[in-house]
Design a protein around this motif. Structure first.
Motif, PDB file in Angstrom:
ATOM      1  N   PHE A 130      -3.004 -31.691  23.688  1.00 56.74           N
ATOM      2  CA  PHE A 130      -3.781 -31.061  22.767  1.00 56.74           C
ATOM      3  C   PHE A 130      -2.943 -29.712  22.538  1.00 56.74           C
ATOM      4  CE2 PHE A 130      -7.249 -27.891  21.635  1.00 56.74           C
ATOM      5  CZ  PHE A 130      -7.545 -28.474  20.612  1.00 56.74           C
ATOM      6  N   SER A 173      -2.432 -39.786  22.138  1.00 56.74           N
ATOM      7  CA  SER A 173      -3.395 -39.671  23.024  1.00 56.74           C
ATOM      8  C   SER A 173      -3.884 -40.976  23.644  1.00 56.74           C
ATOM      9  CB  SER A 173      -4.730 -38.889  22.131  1.00 56.74           C
ATOM     10  OG  SER A 173      -5.932 -38.990  23.096  1.00 56.74           O
ATOM     11  N   GLU A 207      -4.049 -35.256  28.645  1.00 53.37           N
ATOM     12  CA  GLU A 207      -4.412 -35.059  27.319  1.00 53.37           C
ATOM     13  C   GLU A 207      -4.694 -33.457  26.845  1.00 53.37           C
ATOM     14  OE1 GLU A 207      -5.237 -37.215  25.261  1.00 53.37           O
ATOM     15  OE2 GLU A 207      -5.532 -39.088  26.132  1.00 53.37           O
ATOM     16  N   HIS A 222      -0.728 -37.406  17.004  1.00 54.57           N
ATOM     17  CA  HIS A 222      -1.520 -36.853  18.053  1.00 54.57           C
ATOM     18  C   HIS A 222      -2.434 -37.829  18.397  1.00 54.57           C
ATOM     19  CE1 HIS A 222      -4.114 -33.309  19.293  1.00 54.57           C
ATOM     20  NE2 HIS A 222      -3.952 -34.014  20.367  1.00 54.57           N
ATOM     21  N   CYS A 272      -4.125 -42.912  27.438  1.00 59.96           N
ATOM     22  CA  CYS A 272      -5.355 -43.536  27.952  1.00 59.96           C
ATOM     23  C   CYS A 272      -4.944 -44.885  28.982  1.00 59.96           C
ATOM     24  CB  CYS A 272      -6.349 -44.079  26.880  1.00 59.96           C
ATOM     25  SG  CYS A 272      -7.086 -42.587  26.145  1.00 59.96           S
ATOM     26  N   ALA A 306       4.007 -38.487  24.509  1.00 60.44           N
ATOM     27  CA  ALA A 306       2.997 -38.857  25.420  1.00 60.44           C
ATOM     28  C   ALA A 306       3.614 -38.738  26.902  1.00 60.44           C
ATOM     29  CB  ALA A 306       2.487 -40.106  25.265  1.00 60.44           C
TER      30      ALA A 306
END
Length: 471
Positions: free
Chosen positions: A129, A343, A125, A339, A347, A86
């Motif tokens: 991806f 994600s 994000e 994943h 946030c 991340a």
């Protein structure tokens, strides 16, 4: 590192300035990282298994503490690697969004502004991806991905050691040798000795994670030798490439007034713009972003294999589903979990500028403490294990293990230390709190998971059988 309230927008710059106090600490770190890597490589040679660091901890704890060590390190390591994925995506987003400042666009780049954080989150994000999306490809493509990643990193290295100095010489000029080799700056407010000790915060965060090749050892031919060598040479290569870059960047920095006036999310983009010009800095920035994306992809491969191995042994919630593999023997569900969790971590960017930074600052702690726990187990609990590794340290094994234990305990103490003084709510280092929460999850799963559901005997039992046959 947590942002300083005095200059909350230049956390990365403060990390760069800390290099001024870490020239000696970088060299010291290299020596002890080599020793730690050698210790882990020997263990990997004896136990080349997916999940590596967690599996090694379980074996180093012996029959009495092995299961406890395994559960705790499983949570430490999976958290560290997923957080790293991340944080890499946010770092790539910062390189891209720094062009807002360079091109003077009418949009805020202050992380305290929710509009910037919203854009930063969306871009992060999207990068996640793209990077993790390559993990869903056929495993046969990983060799190509690894080679491209290495090529991009080497290109970035060459451009920095050749192109950047030429550009600096033609723009604002180099710093003098006194600044680079003797001058220090106390950016923390800590006493001088403590300030020097805090410089290891930077080196500890960079020269870590070299056990990654162990996570994919079950997919590696002749893993007891190849994976072990991978751990060792990963540490050596990172250290040897990193040191000249540290010295080079110190020579190439502008004066401190200019340095502290830069307001981009990633200040190096502005430094590239000052030296390379508009076109040159865009090209350099693209190389950096592509390198970070591929680096995230490679980290995702290691992280997903670690998660799969931990789930295979019943440590995580919903382990049965997570440990399922596809027809091509891919840990597809583990990739999905990685994943989704990465994600969700991203946030936290929306919550506040401190929330995500706190999580990232704690990412290195679990890995360092896992190294220390493995060394502790090897030295005090299972000193006679791992003696028949193809990649062996011989008579140096035991002293190196003790040195690795002491060194990584010291690094853990540095990572837990306050980073700015006086300590306030805005400058508090939340690493100990986050680390305690992760450890608590490990203890809860240890207590709640029946012993017979953990670590099938066919795995460690086979290792013990081979050792008995050897003896």
């Amino acid at each position: 590192m947590l942002p300083s309230p005095r200059r909350s927008r230049i956390t990365d710059l403060e990390r760069s300035v800390l290099w001024d106090t870490s020239r000696s600490s970088y060299v010291i770190t290299c020596v002890f990282v080599f020793i730690t890597a050698a210790v882990l490589a020997e263990v990997c040679s004896a136990l080349p298994a997916a999940g590596s660091i967690y599996f090694w901890a379980a074996e180093s704890g012996g029959h009495r503490y092995g299961r406890l060590f395994g559960f705790i390190v499983a949570w430490w390591s999976t958290t560290a690697w997923t957080t790293f994925v991340a944080s890499n995506c946010q770092a790539a987003a910062n390189f891209l969004l720094s062009e807002i400042t360079v091109f003077g666009l009418n949009f805020p780049t202050d992380p305290t502004d929710i509009r910037f954080r919203a854009v930063q989150w969306i871009v992060s994000e999207g990068i996640l991806f793209l990077a993790i999306g390559m993990n869903y490809m056929d495993p046969k493509t990983y060799r190509t991905i690894f080679r491209v990643a290495v090529g991009i990193i080497l290109l970035d290295f060459v451009l920095n050691i050749v192109w950047l100095p030429i550009a600096v010489s033609r723009s604002y000029g180099f710093q003098d040798a006194k600044y680079v080799f003797t001058q220090t700056f106390n950016e923390t407010g800590a006493p001088p000795v403590w300030n020097w000790m805090l410089s290891f915060y930077v080196t500890a965060g960079i020269l870590v994670g070299f056990e990654a090749s162990g996570h994919i050892s079950e997919e590696t031919q002749n893993a007891s030798v190849v994976a072990a060598r991978g751990i060792w040479w990963s540490a050596v290569a990172s250290a040897l490439i990193g040191f000249p870059l540290v010295i080079l960047f110190l020579f190439c920095l502008p004066n401190l007034d200019t340095l502290y006036s830069l307001g981009a999310p990633q200040p190096f983009v502005e430094i590239y713009a000052l030296t390379l010009g508009q076109g040159g800095h865009v090209f350099m920035n693209v190389i950096c972003i592509i390198g970070l994306i591929f680096n995230t992809t490679v980290a995702g491969v290691a992280s997903s294999r670690l998660i799969w191995a931990v789930a295979r042994d019943g440590v995580l919630p919903f382990s049965g589903w997570i440990s399922q593999v596809s027809a091509k023997k891919e840990p597809r569900n583990a990739i999905i979990v990685m994943h989704v969790v990465a994600s969700l971590l991203l946030c936290t960017i929306l919550a506040s500028p401190v929330a995500f930074t706190s999580l990232v600052s704690a990412a290195g702690v679990p890995t360092i403490t896992a190294y220390a726990l493995i060394a502790f187990g090897r030295f005090f609990l299972t000193p006679r294990k791992f003696q028949h590794s193809p990649w062996s340290l011989g008579k140096w094994s035991r002293p190196f293990t003790f040195i690795a234990l002491v060194w990584n305990l010291y690094l853990a103490a540095v990572l837990f230390s306050p980073l700015y003084f006086p300590v306030t709510g805005a400058t508090f280092n939340y690493s100990p709190v986050i680390f305690a929460a992760i450890t608590l999850f490990g203890l809860l799963t240890y207590w709640l998971t029946p012993e017979e559901q953990w670590l099938p005997a066919a795995r460690l039992g086979k290792v013990h059988q081979l050792e008995a046959e050897y003896e």
